[in-house]
Design an enzyme around this catalytic site. Structure first.
Site, short mmCIF file in Angstrom:
data_model
loop_
_atom_site.label_atom_id
_atom_site.label_comp_id
_atom_site.label_asym_id
_atom_site.label_seq_id
_atom_site.Cartn_x
_atom_site.Cartn_y
_atom_site.Cartn_z
N THR A 294 93.11 77.41 -20.98
CA THR A 294 93.42 76.05 -21.46
C THR A 294 93.48 75.04 -20.31
N GLY A 295 93.41 75.50 -19.09
CA GLY A 295 93.54 74.60 -17.94
C GLY A 295 92.25 73.84 -17.65
N ASP B 202 90.12 74.10 -15.05
CA ASP B 202 88.99 74.94 -14.62
C ASP B 202 88.55 75.89 -15.72
N LEU C 209 100.76 86.26 -18.18
CA LEU C 209 100.68 86.96 -16.89
C LEU C 209 101.99 87.68 -16.54
N ALA D 95 97.81 80.32 -13.57
CA ALA D 95 98.83 80.19 -12.52
C ALA D 95 99.81 79.10 -12.90
N GLN D 96 101.00 79.15 -12.30
CA GLN D 96 101.85 77.97 -12.22
C GLN D 96 101.24 77.24 -11.04
N SER E 114 93.42 79.42 -2.95
CA SER E 114 93.59 77.98 -2.76
C SER E 114 93.66 77.57 -1.29
N GLU F 7 95.69 75.63 -0.29
CA GLU F 7 97.13 75.54 0.01
C GLU F 7 97.58 76.73 0.86
N TYR G 108 104.32 77.90 -3.95
CA TYR G 108 103.00 78.09 -4.57
C TYR G 108 102.02 78.70 -3.56
N ARG H 283 92.05 66.95 -15.62
CA ARG H 283 93.14 67.34 -14.73
C ARG H 283 94.48 67.05 -15.39
P1 NDP Z 1 95.77 74.28 -14.51
O1 NDP Z 1 97.20 74.06 -14.14
O2 NDP Z 1 95.01 73.19 -15.19
O3 NDP Z 1 95.69 75.56 -15.49
C1 NDP Z 1 96.54 76.66 -15.31
C2 NDP Z 1 96.31 77.62 -16.48
O4 NDP Z 1 97.17 78.76 -16.30
C3 NDP Z 1 96.65 77.02 -17.85
O5 NDP Z 1 95.70 77.48 -18.78
C4 NDP Z 1 98.01 77.65 -18.16
O6 NDP Z 1 98.28 77.76 -19.54
C5 NDP Z 1 97.81 79.03 -17.55
N1 NDP Z 1 99.08 79.73 -17.34
C6 NDP Z 1 100.16 79.28 -16.67
N2 NDP Z 1 101.14 80.21 -16.71
C7 NDP Z 1 100.65 81.27 -17.41
C8 NDP Z 1 101.20 82.53 -17.80
N3 NDP Z 1 102.44 82.90 -17.46
N4 NDP Z 1 100.42 83.36 -18.50
C9 NDP Z 1 99.16 83.01 -18.87
N5 NDP Z 1 98.60 81.82 -18.55
C10 NDP Z 1 99.35 80.97 -17.83
O7 NDP Z 1 95.02 74.77 -13.20
P2 NDP Z 1 93.49 74.51 -12.74
O8 NDP Z 1 92.60 74.75 -13.88
O9 NDP Z 1 93.43 73.25 -11.97
O10 NDP Z 1 93.33 75.67 -11.66
C11 NDP Z 1 92.88 76.98 -12.03
C12 NDP Z 1 93.32 77.97 -10.96
O11 NDP Z 1 92.76 77.60 -9.71
C13 NDP Z 1 94.83 78.04 -10.74
O12 NDP Z 1 95.13 79.37 -10.39
C14 NDP Z 1 95.06 77.15 -9.53
O13 NDP Z 1 96.22 77.53 -8.85
C15 NDP Z 1 93.80 77.43 -8.74
N6 NDP Z 1 93.32 76.38 -7.86
C16 NDP Z 1 93.11 75.13 -8.37
C17 NDP Z 1 92.57 74.15 -7.58
C18 NDP Z 1 92.33 72.77 -8.10
O14 NDP Z 1 92.16 71.86 -7.28
N7 NDP Z 1 92.29 72.55 -9.39
C19 NDP Z 1 92.21 74.43 -6.17
C20 NDP Z 1 92.46 75.79 -5.75
C21 NDP Z 1 92.99 76.71 -6.59
P3 NDP Z 1 99.08 76.62 -20.39
O15 NDP Z 1 98.01 75.67 -20.87
O16 NDP Z 1 99.71 77.42 -21.46
O17 NDP Z 1 100.04 75.96 -19.45
P1 GDR Z 2 97.97 69.56 -4.29
O1 GDR Z 2 97.70 68.47 -5.43
O2 GDR Z 2 99.41 69.68 -3.97
O3 GDR Z 2 97.02 69.27 -3.18
O4 GDR Z 2 97.56 70.91 -5.06
P2 GDR Z 2 98.48 67.17 -5.89
O5 GDR Z 2 97.48 66.35 -6.61
O6 GDR Z 2 99.74 67.50 -6.60
O7 GDR Z 2 98.88 66.45 -4.49
C1 GDR Z 2 97.91 65.96 -3.59
C2 GDR Z 2 98.61 65.18 -2.49
O8 GDR Z 2 99.09 63.93 -3.01
C3 GDR Z 2 100.40 63.70 -2.52
N1 GDR Z 2 101.13 62.82 -3.43
C4 GDR Z 2 101.44 63.08 -4.70
N2 GDR Z 2 101.15 64.14 -5.47
C5 GDR Z 2 101.58 64.11 -6.77
N3 GDR Z 2 101.29 65.15 -7.55
N4 GDR Z 2 102.31 63.08 -7.28
C6 GDR Z 2 102.63 61.99 -6.52
O9 GDR Z 2 103.29 61.06 -7.00
C7 GDR Z 2 102.16 61.98 -5.18
N5 GDR Z 2 102.26 61.07 -4.16
C8 GDR Z 2 101.63 61.60 -3.11
C9 GDR Z 2 101.00 65.12 -2.44
O10 GDR Z 2 102.18 65.09 -1.61
C10 GDR Z 2 99.81 65.87 -1.87
O11 GDR Z 2 99.79 65.71 -0.48
C11 GDR Z 2 96.40 70.98 -5.87
C12 GDR Z 2 96.70 71.95 -7.04
O12 GDR Z 2 95.62 71.90 -7.95
C13 GDR Z 2 96.84 73.37 -6.53
O13 GDR Z 2 96.95 74.26 -7.66
C14 GDR Z 2 95.60 73.72 -5.72
O14 GDR Z 2 95.72 75.02 -5.20
C15 GDR Z 2 95.43 72.73 -4.57
O15 GDR Z 2 95.29 71.43 -5.13
C16 GDR Z 2 94.19 73.02 -3.74
#
Ligand code: NDP
Ligand code: GDR
Length: 326
Positions: free
Chosen positions: A11-12, A14, A58, A81-82, A124, A126, A148, A183
């Protein structure tokens, strides 16, 4: 023969783009979805007739075992993931359980019921955290700066270990930030694009942010799910960085987003609140996607400015019709 794929985190952001891609490629697609009091299917509403959703969490080993048995996957995409860094500081144990141990539970299910499958782990940037070199590549040491990031490092090494100890095909994609109109609203780019759209429509006057000086390597999510797929088509399991190779500050993104909406005095619309700062920040991340290009022929295409335009225009359109009456 039709290939089968199991996607966790369906549902996320990606998960939704990846399931679209896999359907286009002719896969039978299974998405793992956890039970919530109100289903969160917004990102995949348009796909639910074409994929099979399986209940699972998970945190729950038996549900992952059942999901793997039902899907009989050739490929497993471990995306659940969370994933919100800020939340991981206030829910560190939950983050470790899901983002770290949850991946081991999935690996155990794979080892028991689909040992010939290939698994992609959503690692990630991160994990690099407090970096000592730029740009970061597959050899850069990890120094995570949040619960995280710590949980992702654990999951990363668990994947490497299952590869080495049990001979499973498990690959990590170490992806830098990738964004889109799907997002979550709490992430910086979407918070800004949504906030700008609300200001544009007269629904709000300001956006409240934190650290404007942090720099990230921001790409467009649909291109990054293509990389995930390519990683699993490679002849052997391996780890790859996915990035654009360019870094921009939060301030630049904010400025560009307001620019797209034709608002020039952006500083008048931005407030800063300490509560949006992280206890330990990552100031600068920029990836080197050279290996992904060389080995997999993958390259990010959407530019930083194009990304801001896609996101702001989508949010302006989403909110069309909700303009405040004068
Ligand atoms: P999202 O936060 O959009 O999606 C996370 C997904 O994980 C949701 O479908 C959520 O379900 C599900 N989820 C959370 N907790 C559980 C659980 N306990 N059991 C089963 N499912 C669960 O993340 P993204 O799509 O942005 O990212 C996908 C993955 O890539 C993540 O692992 C993230 O950490 C990683 N990542 C993302 C990056 C990015 O920039 N987007 C960069 C690098 C890594 P629900 O809808 O129910 O909450
Ligand atoms: P990030 O994404 O922590 O890089 O993780 P986020 O968009 O939350 O933050 C990016 C940068 O912006 C700064 N920032 C703020 N961030 C948020 N969310 N809200 C604010 O008000 C704000 N103001 C400034 C943050 O401090 C940070 O520096 C994302 C997630 O998708 C992870 O799951 C993934 O692994 C990494 O990207 C790569």
């Amino acid at each position: 023969m039709t290939k089968s794929a199991l996607v966790t985190g369906a549902t996320g952001q990606d998960g939704s783009f990846l399931m679209e891609l896999l359907l286009k490629k002719g896969y039978r697609v299974y998405g793992l979805v956890r039970r919530l009091s109100v289903p969160n299917l917004g990102n995949i509403e348009h796909l639910i007739d074409r994929v099979t959703l399986i209940d699972g969490d998970l945190i729950d080993q038996s549900s992952l075992n059942s999901a793997v048995k039902e899907a009989e996957p050739d490929e497993i995409y471990s995306l659940a993931a969370q994933s919100f860094v800020a939340t991981s500081f206030v829910q560190p144990v939950l983050t470790g359980e899901i983002t770290g141990l949850g991946v081991v539970r999935l690996l155990e299910a794979m080892r028991a019921y689909a040992a010939d499958a290939r698994l992609y782990q959503a690692s990630s940037s991160e994990m690099f955290g407090k970096v000592d070199r730029e740009p970061q590549d597959e050899g850069t040491p990890f120094h995570p700066r949040s619960p995280y990031g710590v949980a992702k490092v654990y999951a990363y090494w668990a994947c490497v270990n299952y590869r080495e100890a049990h001979g499973l095909f498990v690959s990590n994609g170490i992806l830098f930030n990738h964004e889109s109109e799907r997002r979550g609203l709490e992430f910086l780019t979407r918070k800004v694009s949504n906030g700008v759209a609300r200001i544009h429509h007269g629904l709000a006057k300001t956006i409240t942010l934190g650290n404007l000086d942090a720099k990230r390597d921001w790409g467009y999510a649909p291109e990054f799910v293509d990389l995930m797929w390519r990683i699993l088509q490679h002849k052997e399991s391996d780890d790859f960085v996915g990035a654009t190779g360019e870094a921009h500050s939060v301030r630049e993104f904010v400025e560009e987003a307001f620019h797209v909406a034709g608002i020039s005095d952006w500083e008048a619309h931005v407030k800063i609140d300490e509560k949006n700062f992280r206890p330990s920040e990552i100031y600068n991340l920029r990836g080197d996607p050279g290996k992904a290009k060389r080995v997999l022929g993958w390259q990010a295409k959407t530019t930083f400015k194009e990304l801001a335009k896609i996101m702001v225009e989508a949010d302006i359109e989403n909110l069309e019709g909700s303009r405040k009456p004068k």
